[in-house]
Write an enzyme that holds these catalytic residues in place. Structure first.
Site, PDB file in Angstrom:
ATOM      1  N   HIS A   1       0.791  -1.216  -0.196  1.00  0.00           N
ATOM      2  CA  HIS A   1       0.070   0.027   0.029  1.00  0.00           C
ATOM      3  C   HIS A   1       0.869   1.413  -0.162  1.00  0.00           C
ATOM      4  CE1 HIS A   1      -4.243  -1.692   1.152  1.00  0.00           C
ATOM      5  NE2 HIS A   1      -3.273  -2.478   0.368  1.00  0.00           N
TER       6      HIS A   1
ATOM      7  N   HIS B   1      -1.798 -12.569  -2.177  1.00  0.00           N
ATOM      8  CA  HIS B   1      -2.703 -13.193  -1.261  1.00  0.00           C
ATOM      9  C   HIS B   1      -2.648 -14.505  -0.942  1.00  0.00           C
ATOM     10  CE1 HIS B   1      -6.224 -10.111  -2.503  1.00  0.00           C
ATOM     11  NE2 HIS B   1      -5.168  -9.616  -1.808  1.00  0.00           N
TER      12      HIS B   1
END
Length: 728
Positions: free
Chosen positions: A97, A259
């Protein structure tokens, strides 16, 4: 990756409780904002102007730092426990991020300045609970001090997280110096978190934005506007990742790779969550999103409202993401927080619980995970990665390196022992200097040869400016080094006047060829250097014509990039659609900016101050380095004078809108009404905007003639050398 949706509808602007009077922006919201030219000017830097981060980084014991980071991964703290006993997933999300705000349209965002520490990013819904990740890092940052910036530490920690879980990364480069105040960027038009007023037509995302909603990094993990449609979500994914310079394969690798680790957090209703860091109480000390659900942490944590774990081994690299994605059919369900997610049909419980040993869960996925199976293009890539785990690992390693280094610019800026040797095309590779450079005598002779060709001041200055002014201080791309102006797509850009450009380059290439052939040794001049040299010769000639003898310096050392070293597609976003310096506007003008706003935006990308922007516009106008129809407020064009400012500020001139020409104005004699000049909004802003007028008045004064030339040459040279990181 967590993408919280719990603070929808709240205003993203933190308001204080103390009454205050309205600011100038409150009174005049449409006023041109030139303050962005003076942000991070150094006055707020506690380290001082003499601090050299590159030199400090060289003192860093990287092995010792990485050892401490490895230890931190499994040093679970009661105040914010580690999922599965390992902080790896949290720190990967933190690094992702930090870098993932990068957008290719203007090169802004990204990890290069450590902006995740500041508002608004530190309080974006998508960054919920990353304040805990940075707080966990503080003892290590405190220990190593200025030898490692926050910007570098955030990315390095993500790398170490991957390595600690068995993944081989592609490398790491330091060199991201911290800034000390938030960057003022256009993140979208919305005034509420998760607003999505940025679309028009058939879901056309406005430029330069790279996310689907205010406060998200990319997409809504529940699907477009919360609609759990994997195919529709794939369209959003493709658009947003492309705006971060990622192709389909890189996109699949990044989503699946990220993920493979960790989990999302949606143990309870989002209404239990408190204010974000910027809206929190003073005693919270910069920590936000305090939850009153149960213990508020660990098994009770709420971040995204989603409760998904993708892998049977969430703290170890594996291919389980793809194995699970294709092994099951999926049914729509909801998390404990009420968010849309998917559960494997008829599946055994095989996913470990993050906090209760021996407890297992049925495999779960996000809507955006299923996009990798149900979008036909993503599905082919995903199946190839399923069947070829080594290809997946390599693709993720490379895509992760690109994600975390995309905004660092050329490799000459990379620091540290883990810099990969391989050159990557997205790094805009420029060959290393492999020959002796021209000296002062050569430079003087070459300037004379250039002027003897009959090329005009306008042609020489326009070409050099077109070459250098592509530079973006945001992601360190563009600039004169590499001479990519001679290659596609830049040679064909309308703003670069292709026919004139081809003529000038042809003449300069002839001079280059003759000079290099005449040398008895290995000395050469690159076309990149010669373009800048020719521009300098043009400026000198124009200054002399105005009675000011100046020497425009040239520091050789630029090299010429080849077509093979140039990803033409990736340079398309650098094309000027509005260039106030050249008074250029094409038919694809930026809809979210007025021309004068685009000028300031371009000046900020060029790292110019307000006075530098002002003097350059005034000089380029009288040199006719752009649109010759408007803004050439002089009777002696191609002469470097302050005439632009003198005539713009002439009180005997009245400006009126030109009939039938949007954005064009006529300067008429107040007494006779006779037309004297035509100008654009960009020209007139220097007489209209109070601060820019103050700058313009300095250069329009009777005693400013020499200062104007001196300041123009200094600002010109700054732009010509903007990409010369080898000189720093």
């Amino acid at each position: 990756m967590d993408n919280p949706t719990d603070t929808a509808g709240k205003c993203p602007v933190a308001h204080g409780n103390k009454p205050r009077g309205p600011s100038n922006r409150d009174w005049w919201p449409n006023q041109l904002n030139v303050q962005i030219l003076h942000h991070n000017s150094g006055r707020a830097d506690p380290l001082g102007k003499d601090f050299d981060y590159a030199e400090e980084f060289k003192k860093l014991d990287l092995d010792a730092l990485k050892k401490d980071l490895h230890a931190l991964m499994t040093d679970s703290q009661d105040w914010w426990p580690a999922d599965f006993g390992h902080y790896g997933g949290l720190f990967i999300r933190m690094a992702w991020h930090s870098a993932g705000t990068y957008r290719i349209t203007d090169g802004r965002g990204g990890a290069g300045q450590g902006q995740q520490r500041f508002a608004p990013l530190n309080s974006w819904p998508d960054n919920a609970n990353l304040d805990k990740a940075r707080r966990l890092l503080w003892p290590i940052k405190q220990k190593y001090g200025n030898r490692i910036s926050w910007a570098d530490l955030l990315i390095l920690t993500g790398n170490v997280a991957l390595e600690s879980m068995g993944f081989k990364t592609f490398g790491f480069a330091g060199g991201r110096a911290d800034v000390w105040e938030p960057e003022e960027l256009y993140w979208g038009p919305e005034g509420t978190w998760l607003g999505d007023e940025r679309y028009s037509g058939e879901r056309q995302l406005a430029e330069p934005l790279g996310a689907v909603q205010m406060g998200l990094i990319y997409v809504n993990p529940e699907g477009p506007n919360g609609n759990p449609d994997p195919v529709a979500a794939a369209r959003d994914i493709r658009e947003t990742f492309a705006r971060m310079a990622m192709n389909d394969e890189e996109t699949v690798a990044l989503i699946a790779g990220g993920h493979t680790f960790g989990k999302t957090h949606g143990a309870g209703d989002p209404s239990f969550i408190g204010a974000e860091p910027e809206g929190g109480a003073i005693e919270d000390q910069g920590l936000g999103w305090k939850s009153s659900f149960g213990t508020g942490v660990g098994k009770d944590a709420i971040t995204a409202g989603l409760e998904v774990t993708w892998s049977q081994t969430p703290t170890k690299w594996s291919n389980y993401f793809f194995e699970n994605l294709f092994a099951y059919e999926w049914e729509l369900t909801k998390s404990p927080a009420g968010a849309h997610q998917w559960r494997a049909k008829n599946a055994e419980a095989s996913i470990p619980d993050a906090y209760e040993p021996g407890k297992k869960h049925v495999p779960t996925m996000l809507t955006t995970d299923l996009s990798l199976r149900f979008d036909p293009i993503y599905e082919k890539i995903s199946r190839r990665f399923l069947e070829n785990p080594d290809q997946f690992a390599d693709a993720f390693a490379r895509a992760w390196f690109k994600l975390t280094h995309r905004d660092m610019g050329p490799k000459v800026r990379y620091l540290g022992p883990e810099v990969p040797a391989e050159d990557l095309i997205w790094q805009d590779v420029i060959p290393a200097v492999d020959h002796p450079l021209v000296d002062d005598k050569d430079i003087a002779e070459l300037k004379a040869k250039v002027l003897a060709t009959g090329l005009t001041v306008q042609e020489l200055v326009s070409t050099a400016w077109a070459s250098a002014s592509t530079f973006r201080g945001s992601d360190k791309r563009g600039g004169a080094n590499g001479a990519r102006i001679r290659l596609a797509p830049q040679k064909d850009w309308e703003a670069n006047q292709p026919a004139q450009l081809a003529k000038v380059l042809g003449v300069l290439e002839g001079i280059q060829k003759d000079f290099n052939a005449a040398q008895t040794g290995a000395k050469k001049i690159s076309l990149a250097d010669l373009i800048v040299l020719a521009g300098a010769a043009g400026v000198e000639k124009a200054a002399a014509a105005g009675g000011n003898a100046v020497s425009v310096p040239l520091t050789p050392g630029r090299m010429d990039a080849s077509e093979a070293q140039t990803d033409a597609h990736s340079f398309a976003p650098l094309e000027p659609r509005i260039d106030g310096f050249r008074n250029y506007v094409n038919g694809k003008r930026l809809q979210f900016m007025k021309p004068e706003e685009a000028l300031v935006d371009r000046a900020q990308l060029l790292t110019l101050t307000g006075p530098e922007m002002t003097v350059l516009v005034g000089g380029l106008r009288v040199l006719k380095a752009g649109n010759p129809e408007h803004g050439v407020f002089t009777s002696r064009p191609e002469t470097l004078t302050n005439d632009f400012f003198v005539n713009l500020l002439d009180v005997a001139t009245q400006w009126v809108p030109a009939t039938g020409k949007e954005g064009v104005y006529e300067g008429r004699d107040r007494k006779t009404g006779a037309a004297k000049w035509t100008g654009t909004r960009v020209d007139l802003i220097f007489g209209s905007h109070s601060q820019l007028r103050a700058f313009a008045e300095v250069y329009g004064q009777a005693d400013a003639k020499q200062k104007f030339v001196k300041d123009f040459v200094a600002a010109w040279n700054k732009v010509m050398n903007a990409d010369r990181f080898d000189l720093v």
